[in-house]
Design an enzyme around this catalytic site. Structure first.
Site, PDB file in Angstrom:
ATOM      1  N   ASP A 211      -6.179  -0.860  11.060  1.00 45.05           N
ATOM      2  CA  ASP A 211      -5.737   0.337  10.357  1.00 45.05           C
ATOM      3  C   ASP A 211      -5.687   1.571  11.259  1.00 45.05           C
ATOM      4  OD1 ASP A 211      -5.474   1.525   7.496  1.00 45.05           O
ATOM      5  OD2 ASP A 211      -7.028   2.785   8.386  1.00 45.05           O
ATOM      6  N   GLU A 275      -1.560  -0.997  13.200  1.00 48.68           N
ATOM      7  CA  GLU A 275      -0.802  -0.084  12.348  1.00 48.68           C
ATOM      8  C   GLU A 275      -0.784   1.293  12.980  1.00 48.68           C
ATOM      9  OE1 GLU A 275      -0.828   2.225   8.074  1.00 48.68           O
ATOM     10  OE2 GLU A 275      -2.509   2.240   9.461  1.00 48.68           O
TER      11      GLU A 275
HETATM   12  C1  GLC Z   1      -3.635   3.346   6.605  1.00 47.50           C
HETATM   13  C2  GLC Z   1      -3.631   2.605   5.284  1.00 47.50           C
HETATM   14  C3  GLC Z   1      -3.619   3.607   4.171  1.00 47.50           C
HETATM   15  C4  GLC Z   1      -4.875   4.432   4.269  1.00 47.50           C
HETATM   16  C5  GLC Z   1      -5.015   5.065   5.645  1.00 47.50           C
HETATM   17  C6  GLC Z   1      -6.401   5.561   5.881  1.00 47.50           C
HETATM   18  O1  GLC Z   1      -2.481   4.067   6.805  1.00 47.50           O
HETATM   19  O2  GLC Z   1      -2.534   1.737   5.229  1.00 47.50           O
HETATM   20  O3  GLC Z   1      -3.517   3.001   2.917  1.00 47.50           O
HETATM   21  O4  GLC Z   1      -4.850   5.442   3.306  1.00 47.50           O
HETATM   22  O5  GLC Z   1      -4.771   4.145   6.693  1.00 47.50           O
HETATM   23  O6  GLC Z   1      -7.292   4.490   6.043  1.00 47.50           O
END
Ligand code: GLC
Length: 540
Positions: A211, A275
């Site tokens: 994440d 991500e």
């Molecule tokens: C990422 C997740 C999202 C979350 C953020 C903070 O972007 O996909 O859902 O709110 O991280 O953890």
């Protein structure tokens, strides 16, 4: 181009198809209105290993760890447990075993950038300035006027700093104030998150979706971000500023490598999928210098952000093809739990061709639960907003059957369910012309085709206004042409000319997204007839 595939070793996840499960909304086994791990286990037939399964290779399960739920699980208070609302560790082990039995890999969500305010590390850190946990987080004295240390804004709006009155300092949070950022300059964070990585890999999981990695390191001098350029819409510019000093710093790669080392120590070859919402040329860095050096895959979000328009989609695909290192392998999703679903963004007419696009490009597709039946955003009519960042509509429960609450729960669903009388798994499973049937066929086509699994990619020079995105996928013994129309109207296209001497004049239709257009027919590429929003795979 032929940079990939031909003759080279291919991992399971390169030809593979991943499937994202948002556990709160997949299937509820105990009637509390919230999805859970047993619910997932009970629905694995939908995914793999049974007649009529989709045939995906792995699931990525969004967080189910204990959490107060300020960000629906992305605020973790215990990284190695299961929140009671989702079940327990024994239930997780059953899910993992059942998935593995049917050849389905399991990826978890690793959230290395921040914990919940309720995590014992943060509770201890805020208990006093001298607590040994203090340095796991980012603290700073107030500015001379008593306000936040600098003007950095959080991802979800407002200042990125929260005042902690008892200890007289601010702490940093890139997301909600309930999500204090960990400080990856502290070796203790490497050690602790490394233990989390090892815990799950030793338990048998196959890897992680990692994440918000770009937020893991910030400028130690807390330098001010420049203001956003007017009209600038790239991922780095939002909430009024260019996030130069608190996002995507060069040292983030060290964090990725640290996670990689922990993963390799526990289970060599685990999949790490990063991500990061950044422009694609900078994304490529997170793949490191060689396979297995950093992330295996990173999401190409400029692709997700593209409109349903042939030229824009091609541009996004080719930017990644050009930016990635020779060993790199793209990874794309059309929808996820953070963005409006593509059925809503693109419109329903696009769904069949969008499925073909996603499953035939060079790279690993990540499907978002429900897209295989064409679920669209559901805006709660009650006006009740649960997610403060406005993402509820893309997170509504899976529509399994034409039944109350779509067969998702016997109780009251935590978010409203869309119109399950129109869109549901059960009806589409028995309809050969359904979107679900098409996803299943395309996943099988991909699994059976060396060119689609791991072949090279080359875009064709179709006219900008043709509304057709066409590309060649080629392996040593197979050559396919894929043409995707994003225009709502039928037309005839000269793909032979667009191939600039690379294509034969004739091909044979392997699959069309039009349910009544049978495969096998001979095609003249100089006059390729495509219906509006039709996609075709052509054997050359
Ligand atoms: C990422 C997740 C999202 C979350 C953020 C903070 O972007 O996909 O859902 O709110 O991280 O953890």
């Amino acid at each position: 181009m032929g940079r990939h595939g031909d003759g080279k070793r291919v991992t399971w996840w390169q030809p593979g198809v991943l499937y994202q499960i948002y556990p709160r909304s997949f299937a509820d086994s105990d009637g509390d209105g919230i999805g859970d791990l047993d619910g997932i286990t009970a629905h694995l037939d939908h995914l793999r290993g049974a007649p009529g399964s989709l045939g995906v290779d792995a699931i990525w399960i969004s967080p189910f760890f204990p959490s107060p739920g300020a960000d629906y699980g992305y605020d973790v208070s215990d990284y190695t447990g299961v929140d009671p609302v989702y079940g327990d560790l024994a239930g997780f082990d059953r899910l993992l075993a059942a998935a593995h039995e049917r050849g389905l890999c399991v990826l978890l969500d690793l959230i290395p950038g921040h914990t919940s305010v309720e995590h014992p590390w943060f509770r201890a850190a805020r208990s006093s300035r001298s607590d040994p946990h203090r340095s796991l987080y980012i603290w700073a004295d107030p500015a001379p006027d008593g306000g936040p240390p600098n003007g950095w804004t959080s991802c979800f709006g407002g200042p990125a700093w929260e005042w902690d009155a008892p200890t007289g300092q601010y702490y940093l949070h890139s997301f909600y104030p309930e999500q204090p950022d960990l400080d990856w300059r502290d070796p203790g964070v490497h050690e602790r998150i490394g233990q989390v990585v090892r815990f799950w890999l030793e338990r048998g999981v196959d890897g992680f979706r990692v994440d918000a990695i770009d937020r893991s390191i910030k400028d130690p001098l807390l330098r001010e971000n420049p203001p956003a350029a007017p009209g600038e819409r790239r991922f780095d510019f939002f909430r009024g500023q260019h996030h130069l000093w608190n996002k995507d710093r060069p040292e983030v790669l060290d964090v990725v490598r640290s996670i990689r080392r922990s993963a390799e120590a526990a289970r060599p070859g685990s999949l790490l999928l990063g991500e990061s919402y950044i422009p694609v040329e900078r994304l490529a860095r997170y793949l490191g210098d060689a396979p297995g050096d950093a992330f295996d895959l990173v999401f190409d979000f400029p692709f997700l952000a593209s409109p349903w328009e042939a030229g824009a989609l091609r541009h996004a695909v080719e930017e990644a093809e050009a930016a990635f290192p020779a060993f790199g392998w793209p990874c794309r999703a059309l929808s996820n739990h953070d963005n409006p679903r593509h059925a809503t963004r693109f419109g329903r007419r696009s769904l069949r061709a969008a499925a073909m696009l996603s499953l035939t490009l060079r790279g690993t597709p990540v499907l978002y639960m429900g897209e295989e039946i064409g679920m669209a955003d559901v805006v709660p009519s009650s006006g009740v907003v649960l997610d403060r960042a406005g993402r509820d509509a893309a997170r509504t429960p899976m529509q399994w059957r034409d039944a109350p609450a779509g067969g998702f729960t016997t109780g009251r669903p935590w978010l409203p369910v869309g119109d399950a009388s129109q869109v549901n798994v059960e009806d589409q499973a028995s309809d050969p012309g359904s979107l679900l049937a098409l996803y299943r066929q395309l996943i099988a086509d991909r699994a059976a085709s060396p060119a689609l699994r791991a072949g090279s990619y080359r875009g064709l020079e179709t006219a900008a206004d043709s509304g057709v995105f066409a590309y060649l996928r080629q392996s040593a013994d197979e050559r396919l042409l894929v043409a995707i129309s994003t225009s709502g109207t039928a037309g005839s296209h000269d793909l032979y000319a667009a191939g600039r001497g690379r294509l034969p004049a004739k091909g044979r239709l392997r699959r069309s997204t039009e349910p009544d257009r049978a495969g096998g027919q001979a095609l003249d590429l100089r006059r390729m007839e495509l219906a509006g929003d039709e996609g075709v795979i052509v054997q050359l």
